[in-house]
Design a protein around this motif. Structure first.
Motif, PDB file in Angstrom:
ATOM      1  N   PHE A   1       0.886  -1.151   0.015  1.00 57.24           N
ATOM      2  CA  PHE A   1      -0.016   0.155   0.044  1.00 57.24           C
ATOM      3  C   PHE A   1       0.900   1.316  -0.113  1.00 57.24           C
ATOM      4  O   PHE A   1       1.908   1.073   0.542  1.00 57.24           O
ATOM      5  CB  PHE A   1      -0.958  -0.069   1.217  1.00 57.24           C
ATOM      6  N   ALA A   2       0.123   2.063  -0.539  1.00 57.49           N
ATOM      7  CA  ALA A   2       1.041   3.711  -0.683  1.00 57.49           C
ATOM      8  C   ALA A   2       0.123   4.778  -0.452  1.00 57.49           C
ATOM      9  O   ALA A   2      -0.971   4.844  -1.124  1.00 57.49           O
ATOM     10  CB  ALA A   2       2.106   3.780  -1.854  1.00 57.49           C
ATOM     11  N   VAL A   3       0.529   5.835   0.029  1.00 58.08           N
ATOM     12  CA  VAL A   3      -0.383   7.245   0.322  1.00 58.08           C
ATOM     13  C   VAL A   3       0.456   8.041  -0.345  1.00 58.08           C
ATOM     14  O   VAL A   3       0.990   8.975   0.548  1.00 58.08           O
ATOM     15  CB  VAL A   3      -1.039   7.298   1.715  1.00 58.08           C
TER      16      VAL A   3
ATOM     17  N   LEU B   1       6.636 -21.844  -7.484  1.00 56.51           N
ATOM     18  CA  LEU B   1       5.346 -21.421  -7.720  1.00 56.51           C
ATOM     19  C   LEU B   1       4.950 -21.283  -9.248  1.00 56.51           C
ATOM     20  O   LEU B   1       5.996 -20.933  -9.852  1.00 56.51           O
ATOM     21  CB  LEU B   1       5.339 -20.071  -6.974  1.00 56.51           C
ATOM     22  N   ASN B   2       3.979 -21.110  -9.349  1.00 59.77           N
ATOM     23  CA  ASN B   2       3.529 -20.995 -10.832  1.00 59.77           C
ATOM     24  C   ASN B   2       3.522 -19.602 -11.138  1.00 59.77           C
ATOM     25  O   ASN B   2       3.799 -19.236 -12.477  1.00 59.77           O
ATOM     26  CB  ASN B   2       1.929 -21.533 -10.914  1.00 59.77           C
ATOM     27  N   ARG B   3       3.115 -18.764 -10.241  1.00 58.97           N
ATOM     28  CA  ARG B   3       3.138 -17.242 -10.470  1.00 58.97           C
ATOM     29  C   ARG B   3       3.399 -16.321  -9.146  1.00 58.97           C
ATOM     30  O   ARG B   3       2.717 -17.137  -8.338  1.00 58.97           O
ATOM     31  CB  ARG B   3       1.990 -16.930 -11.242  1.00 58.97           C
ATOM     32  N   VAL B   4       4.111 -15.290  -9.463  1.00 57.76           N
ATOM     33  CA  VAL B   4       4.045 -14.189  -8.262  1.00 57.76           C
ATOM     34  C   VAL B   4       3.745 -12.724  -8.817  1.00 57.76           C
ATOM     35  O   VAL B   4       4.391 -12.533  -9.614  1.00 57.76           O
ATOM     36  CB  VAL B   4       5.412 -14.385  -7.775  1.00 57.76           C
ATOM     37  N   ASP B   5       2.663 -12.363  -8.558  1.00 55.99           N
ATOM     38  CA  ASP B   5       2.095 -11.202  -8.857  1.00 55.99           C
ATOM     39  C   ASP B   5       2.498 -10.097  -7.918  1.00 55.99           C
ATOM     40  O   ASP B   5       2.197 -10.219  -6.525  1.00 55.99           O
ATOM     41  CB  ASP B   5       0.691 -11.295  -9.160  1.00 55.99           C
ATOM     42  N   ILE B   6       2.979  -8.906  -8.351  1.00 53.09           N
ATOM     43  CA  ILE B   6       2.894  -7.764  -7.631  1.00 53.09           C
ATOM     44  C   ILE B   6       1.873  -6.922  -7.933  1.00 53.09           C
ATOM     45  O   ILE B   6       1.472  -6.182  -8.878  1.00 53.09           O
ATOM     46  CB  ILE B   6       4.300  -7.186  -7.735  1.00 53.09           C
TER      47      ILE B   6
ATOM     48  N   GLU C   1       7.655   2.530  -8.316  1.00 46.32           N
ATOM     49  CA  GLU C   1       8.463   2.114  -7.409  1.00 46.32           C
ATOM     50  C   GLU C   1       8.160   0.922  -6.684  1.00 46.32           C
ATOM     51  O   GLU C   1       9.185   0.248  -6.249  1.00 46.32           O
ATOM     52  CB  GLU C   1       8.801   3.217  -6.464  1.00 46.32           C
ATOM     53  N   LYS C   2       6.962   0.783  -6.532  1.00 46.68           N
ATOM     54  CA  LYS C   2       6.437  -0.584  -5.761  1.00 46.68           C
ATOM     55  C   LYS C   2       6.709  -1.722  -6.608  1.00 46.68           C
ATOM     56  O   LYS C   2       7.198  -2.949  -6.204  1.00 46.68           O
ATOM     57  CB  LYS C   2       5.011  -0.381  -5.622  1.00 46.68           C
TER      58      LYS C   2
END
Length: 549
Positions: free
Chosen positions: A461-463, A493-498, A475-476
């Motif tokens: 999270f960002a504010v 793992l099959n997938r890692v999402d950001i 940047e995240k």
């Protein structure tokens, strides 16, 4: 076998009188019934001749009837027609609400009470008394000064209501302002009069903390879905009302209507040609252009219309209207950058401020942007609390979705657990992720681990400030790119999402935040609670710093 339905026939039903009050069809039945009386009066020889071809015998609106006659004998004849008709349809002829006025050569004269054929009398209106017809106080003429003062007082009385922000504006639009615009075209309101009434409403809102005196006035009259507050302008509403009246009289076919349409000295027809009916779209566009051109107010307009901002979701707090009026007023002052920070007080208000450095950190210039998101003195406390309150919303809803939590808890009371797990999901909160190769950034806000599909979602999270939405999102992604690769390789793992979830200090929502919440299959109201947490956090920070007492 089905039983045969029983039937029966009643005696003849006689409808003697009365219709149901409040029933939507009743008003139409009533108009149909009394419309015959209007035709009877028009066909009679009674009435006041305006000119050779135009005669006025009465004015009728629902059950309010005003009779016109050349003399007392004619008036007695008209009253007899009304009395007989009222008896025929079973309607009471309420003389206690009636009065007689006799005018000769433009002045009221004493003629005494008037007697009708059944022996009852209608009292004469004495000098100094007035009667109300369709809400306007009258004698033999419309008393402009008294009526205008009464309309102003009634408007300001209705303005003083205590409701939530959106309901307050709706109450003004539906209940207060129509009481004033009702007089448009009847009373002679100048443009200055109307602008003064708009200023009076704004002053009242300021007195109750709903509007900062230096905020952008244009935003008050813009629709809420476009970043405004949706208040109706009295000047604009009265112009529209007069335009509609003008069109009505010019389009009507009755002689008296055509006569009214030809009178150039009548206020509603004495506008400059070409004024026309104002176009709502053009008015809104003009307000937006005026708001955009203002400094510093226009900066928030520019931020609101950035390509990466979801306009509809960013204005959710306005369209839903859940904020207190004072909170909404403070937020608008923050967005318009008219909060009395040291920098603003010295350079905009021209006050004798010696030191413009931040009163908390004494490093940077004290501006509303600095206090909202860049002061090192409160980064680990107030900013962190605002950030976490937004994150708690998502964490709890994910826990409920994955059946990791038994029930819902109000977000301000919710305390996230560092790790929650069942046979299908794991949910981390602010927990360090251990990898074979040490990572600089290995502590995202939330990690969602789907054991069945062997996938992981990293949520952070960002504010940021309004102008840094795009930068913060990039940047995240870069910050956790290395961690995502390590997690995928270590645990096969099959997938890692950001998925960065970003809402600015003033409540602007990044388009990808909306997209990611839908991908997580969270409820539609998630964005509302997240935005509320951020907005209340920002308002509280500004209040505690600028208005500590």
């Amino acid at each position: 076998m089905t039983e045969k339905a029983a039937s029966y026939q009643t005696e003849e039903l006689r409808i003697r009188r009365e219709i149901f009050q409040g029933d939507s069809l009743s008003s139409r039945w009533f108009c149909l019934a009394v419309n015959i009386l209007s035709k009877i009066l028009n066909r009679s020889a009674y009435g006041y001749s305006i000119n050779d071809i135009t005669k006025l015998s009465h004015l009728f609106y629902m059950d309010d009837l005003k009779l016109y006659a050349r003399g007392r004998k004619q008036l007695e004849g008209e009253l007899e027609l009304v009395r007989k008709f009222s008896e025929d349809i079973g309607m009471s002829f309420g003389l206690q609400k009636c009065a007689v006025i006799e005018v000769k050569r433009g002045k009221m004269v004493e003629g005494g009470n008037i007697r009708i054929s059944d022996g009852r009398e209608i009292a004469e209106l004495s000098f100094g008394e007035r009667y109300k017809y369709l809400g306007i106080q009258q004698t033999y003429e419309i008393k402009q000064r008294e009526n205008k003062e009464g309309a102003k007082n009634e408007l300001m009385r209705r303005v003083r209501t205590q409701l939530s922000a959106k309901n307050k504006i709706e109450a003004l639009n539906i209940w207060a302002i129509p009481s004033f615009t009702y007089t448009a075209g009847v009373l002679t309101w100048s443009k200055t009069d109307l602008q003064q009434m708009d200023r009076g409403i704004r002053t009242t809102l300021t007195e109750h903390g709903m509007l900062h005196p230096n905020s952008a006035t244009e935003r008050l009259y813009l629709p809420r879905k476009q970043g405004g507050r949706g208040l109706t302008s009295i000047e604009q509403a009265c112009l529209q009302e007069e335009t509609h009246l003008r069109a009505y009289f010019r389009g009507a076919h009755l002689p008296v209507h055509r006569w009214v349409a030809t009178q150039r000295d009548i206020h509603i027809l004495d506008r400059e040609e070409g004024a026309g009916e104002p176009e709502t779209e053009n008015r809104i566009e003009r307000l937006e252009l005026s708001w955009q051109a203002k400094a510093p107010h226009g900066r928030f307009y520019a931020s609101l219309h950035q390509p990466e901002v979801d306009l509809a979701q960013s204005n959710t707090y306005l369209t839903l209207g859940y904020l207190y009026p004072q909170t909404e007023g403070t937020l608008f002052a923050i967005q318009d950058q008219v909060v009395p920070t040291r920098n603003y007080s010295k350079y905009i208000m021209k006050l004798p401020v010696e030191n413009t450095k931040c009163r908390l950190c004494s490093i940077a210039e004290e501006t509303v942007q600095h206090i909202s998101s860049a002061c090192s003195a409160i980064a680990a406390t107030k900013y962190l609390a605002r950030h976490n309150n937004m994150g708690k919303v998502v964490h709890q809803l994910l826990g409920l979705q994955f059946q990791l939590l038994p029930h819902f808890t109000p977000h301000h009371l919710y305390s996230p657990q560092t790790l929650m797990e069942n046979e299908n999901f794991k949910l981390y909160w602010d927990m360090t992720v251990i990898t074979d190769i040490g990572m600089e950034h290995n502590r995202p806000d939330v990690v969602v681990w789907n054991k069945m599909e062997k996938t992981v979602v990293i949520l952070d999270f960002a504010v940021p400030l309004d102008c840094n939405l795009k930068k913060s999102y990039g940047e995240k992604i870069n910050k956790y790119e290395a961690l995502s690769r390590q997690m995928r390789d270590m645990w096969k793992l099959n997938r890692v999402d950001i998925k960065p979830l970003i809402i600015s200090t003033n409540g602007l929502v990044h388009k990808n935040t909306v997209k990611h919440l839908r991908e997580l299959k969270l409820p539609e109201g998630t964005i509302t609670w997240m935005q509320k947490a951020v907005i209340l956090g920002t308002v509280n920070i500004i209040r505690q710093v600028i208005y500590p007492h």
